[in-house]
Design an enzyme around this catalytic site. Sequence first.
Site, PDB file in Angstrom:
ATOM      1  N   MET A   1      -1.094   1.895   2.369  1.00  0.00           N
ATOM      2  CA  MET A   1      -0.624   2.400   3.640  1.00  0.00           C
ATOM      3  C   MET A   1      -0.136   3.829   3.444  1.00  0.00           C
ATOM      4  O   MET A   1       0.614   4.095   2.524  1.00  0.00           O
ATOM      5  CB  MET A   1       0.517   1.526   4.140  1.00  0.00           C
ATOM      6  CG  MET A   1       0.086   0.099   4.347  1.00  0.00           C
ATOM      7  SD  MET A   1       1.497  -0.999   4.351  1.00  0.00           S
ATOM      8  CE  MET A   1       0.665  -2.563   4.557  1.00  0.00           C
ATOM      9  N   LEU A 162       3.317  -1.081  -3.727  1.00  0.00           N
ATOM     10  CA  LEU A 162       2.955  -0.111  -4.751  1.00  0.00           C
ATOM     11  C   LEU A 162       1.449  -0.152  -4.981  1.00  0.00           C
ATOM     12  O   LEU A 162       0.930  -1.092  -5.575  1.00  0.00           O
ATOM     13  CB  LEU A 162       3.721  -0.398  -6.046  1.00  0.00           C
ATOM     14  CG  LEU A 162       5.240  -0.209  -5.932  1.00  0.00           C
ATOM     15  CD1 LEU A 162       5.942  -0.661  -7.203  1.00  0.00           C
ATOM     16  CD2 LEU A 162       5.571   1.248  -5.626  1.00  0.00           C
ATOM     17  N   GLU A 163       0.759   0.865  -4.513  1.00  0.00           N
ATOM     18  CA  GLU A 163      -0.694   0.893  -4.543  1.00  0.00           C
ATOM     19  C   GLU A 163      -1.244   1.702  -5.707  1.00  0.00           C
ATOM     20  O   GLU A 163      -2.438   1.949  -5.787  1.00  0.00           O
ATOM     21  CB  GLU A 163      -1.215   1.417  -3.200  1.00  0.00           C
ATOM     22  CG  GLU A 163      -0.729   0.556  -2.042  1.00  0.00           C
ATOM     23  CD  GLU A 163      -1.187   1.042  -0.676  1.00  0.00           C
ATOM     24  OE1 GLU A 163      -2.130   1.861  -0.625  1.00  0.00           O
ATOM     25  OE2 GLU A 163      -0.601   0.599   0.325  1.00  0.00           O
ATOM     26  N   ASN A 164      -0.346   2.126  -6.590  1.00  0.00           N
ATOM     27  CA  ASN A 164      -0.779   2.901  -7.753  1.00  0.00           C
ATOM     28  C   ASN A 164      -0.461   2.183  -9.054  1.00  0.00           C
ATOM     29  O   ASN A 164      -0.285   2.804 -10.096  1.00  0.00           O
ATOM     30  CB  ASN A 164      -0.111   4.279  -7.720  1.00  0.00           C
ATOM     31  CG  ASN A 164      -0.538   5.096  -6.515  1.00  0.00           C
ATOM     32  OD1 ASN A 164      -1.651   5.571  -6.435  1.00  0.00           O
ATOM     33  ND2 ASN A 164       0.359   5.226  -5.544  1.00  0.00           N
TER      34      ASN A 164
END
Length: 336
Positions: A1, A162-164
């Site tokens: 997002m 947390l997309e990393n």
Amino acid sequence: MKRSGALIGAFAAAALAATGLLATTNTAVAAPTAPTSTATAAAVPAHAVTGYWQNFDNGAAVQKLSDVPADYDIIAVAFADATTTPGAVDFTLDSAGLGGYTEDAFKADIKAKQAAGKSVVISIGGQNGTVSVSDSASAANFADSVYSLMQEYGFDGVDIDLENGLNSTYMSQALESLAAKAGSGFVLTMAPQTIDMQSTSAEYFKTALAVKDILTVVNMQYYNSGSMLGCDGKVYSQGSVDFLTALACIQLEGGLDPSQVGIGTPASSSAAGSGYVAPSVVNDALDCLTKGTNCGSFKPSKTYPGLRGAMTWSTNWDATSSNAWASSVGPHVHAL
């Protein structure tokens, strides 16, 4: 997002196939080893709707928390950001970008939502947010800083978006420590990308299982993803009821309780780069998983009537579309 424009996912189908990561999906759904009990806030209903509220203006409707419709049971405030201290996060209300919305009004609106039986959590990360919890010291900093925000603003808990990447060992440690500080009523939600929940060996999935005793719901992002494997080993394209049900099945058979599984979709076609489905498709997926009706070509081998519900990005994009998502999916979830 993400904070500006449409959301961007992790991998396209071709890239996934090239990695070979998905080849073991079927064998990965082993029996859970985590505790089976769940401690969720009393305010979170058995079937709940989660919505992300944007602390920024990216073209969607600018809202105050008080503008969020009552259909939303959990409101995730997006986002807290990393500080210069490893693992620590902080939150600053974008008063100017939100038309002069003051911190006092924001805090009062949180209390009002809670008085109405809603939960408000602080979301960590987003597409642009990188928070590294990679050792015991940063895990302690994470827990301490999030707890400080909970005390300052009155948040009920935290959302992990947390997309990393994340480290399951130390993120689990941080979350258990935070839950111990927060006590009863702590709300813990997660919003992994589809790639993060394809296998129980993935760090996000491992984290969810490790904190199962305190986990409220995992609302996976079923968008900006490309094609993925379902629990039957077949490849499904995003933007379909089968994509929602066959991928949810991996979590349901991989160790999460049905009450800890939610379906995350964009509120409108403007809210994501790809993967948007009409609210009616979300409702069909909910019916398929909980009742075995309105399925597509994939039909689960059993039903999961305790399924928690659905999530959307975002309440702001929903408002831009006259709250079409919440007004359709909300009543459907609550009637499950």
